[in-house]
Design an enzyme around this catalytic site. Sequence first.
Site, PDB file in Angstrom:
ATOM      1  N   LYS A  96      -5.478   2.403  -2.944  1.00 19.80           N
ATOM      2  CA  LYS A  96      -4.251   2.126  -0.913  1.00 19.80           C
ATOM      3  C   LYS A  96      -4.720   2.424  -0.156  1.00 19.80           C
ATOM      4  O   LYS A  96      -4.876   1.032   0.578  1.00 19.80           O
ATOM      5  CB  LYS A  96      -3.252   3.309  -0.580  1.00 19.80           C
ATOM      6  CG  LYS A  96      -2.514   3.292  -2.408  1.00 19.80           C
ATOM      7  CD  LYS A  96      -1.769   1.614  -3.016  1.00 19.80           C
ATOM      8  CE  LYS A  96      -0.477   2.024  -3.560  1.00 19.80           C
ATOM      9  NZ  LYS A  96      -0.513   0.648  -4.108  1.00 19.80           N
TER      10      LYS A  96
ATOM     11  N   TYR B 215      -5.196   7.264  -6.327  1.00 17.04           N
ATOM     12  CA  TYR B 215      -3.948   6.509  -5.844  1.00 17.04           C
ATOM     13  C   TYR B 215      -4.809   6.490  -4.266  1.00 17.04           C
ATOM     14  O   TYR B 215      -4.367   5.183  -3.167  1.00 17.04           O
ATOM     15  CB  TYR B 215      -2.994   7.180  -5.419  1.00 17.04           C
ATOM     16  CG  TYR B 215      -1.454   6.651  -5.589  1.00 17.04           C
ATOM     17  CD1 TYR B 215      -1.031   5.354  -6.135  1.00 17.04           C
ATOM     18  CD2 TYR B 215      -0.935   6.528  -4.181  1.00 17.04           C
ATOM     19  CE1 TYR B 215      -0.503   4.712  -6.022  1.00 17.04           C
ATOM     20  CE2 TYR B 215       0.020   6.087  -4.187  1.00 17.04           C
ATOM     21  CZ  TYR B 215       0.425   5.289  -4.854  1.00 17.04           C
ATOM     22  OH  TYR B 215       1.367   4.447  -4.113  1.00 17.04           O
TER      23      TYR B 215
ATOM     24  N   SER C  73       0.852  -1.678   0.169  1.00 19.01           N
ATOM     25  CA  SER C  73      -0.333   0.061  -0.062  1.00 19.01           C
ATOM     26  C   SER C  73       0.912   1.497  -0.357  1.00 19.01           C
ATOM     27  O   SER C  73       1.289   1.236  -1.270  1.00 19.01           O
ATOM     28  CB  SER C  73      -1.047  -0.115   1.286  1.00 19.01           C
ATOM     29  OG  SER C  73      -1.411   1.337   1.309  1.00 19.01           O
TER      30      SER C  73
END
Length: 277
Positions: A156, A152, A138
């Site tokens: 994550k 993003y 992650s």
Amino acid sequence: MKTKNQKIWLVTGTSKGLGLYLTKLLLSLGHKVIATSRNTDALEKEITSFKENLYPVKLDITSDKEVKQAIDKSIEKLGHIDVVVNNAGYSLVGSMEEMTDEEFRATMDVNLFGSVNIIRNIMPYFRQQKSGHIINISSNAGYVGFEKAASYNAAKFALIGISEALAQEVKNFGIRVTAVAPGQFRTEFMNSINYVKNRIEVYGIDETEKMWSEFSGTQPGDPDKLSKILVQISEMKQPPLHLLLGPDTYELVTQKREQEDAEFEKWKSLTLSTNFD
């Protein structure tokens, strides 16, 4: 120095960045590596030693069918897999308003659904052999939201939630799960950033692109040390579920937790006011 216990690793995103550093380290230690990439030619050019234990697989991880075939063929050839590292990914920089539907979905396909495809297709084998370790890469962006990085962040954050749920589902099968959250490490990651095509001047993406480009190559984190830690946790009987890597990540995440705790406490009276009287 080679390890006493050779393992078979499946690592995604190995043609550059962390995946390449990790692959080189694993091979030097005597492990076998099923190294997946969309560009195996670039990978094989980078690997100059211990190639007898390298098994490059050209793979689009966003295709569930391709992932299943790749895992099935790898296990047919090598007998089993011990450790999976979901590493493939890239960042899209731009405001939410600027991101097109296509751009946003493309990042989710690689950063999230690609890992889901790997997990779903490795699980029948891990469950049958009653062992295995899934390491999901992650980011500190999985704990802290950053402007101009929403897609993003979304992927994550989700990968950490998936890791937590998966760990509960598989603990009775002897399978371990770790969500790793690195900070800024000196790899090629910065050079693979995608920037939104539709730019709105007030968001300043041109300036952001210049800033990140200049920062590339100056990141404080050592990717060799990160890779060694991944090997280290793979040898633990009880590895961490959450692993923050880098002083920058530790500071960001702990400060965020403190701010959240303060905010939760501030609005506690509203939070506790929702049940029937």
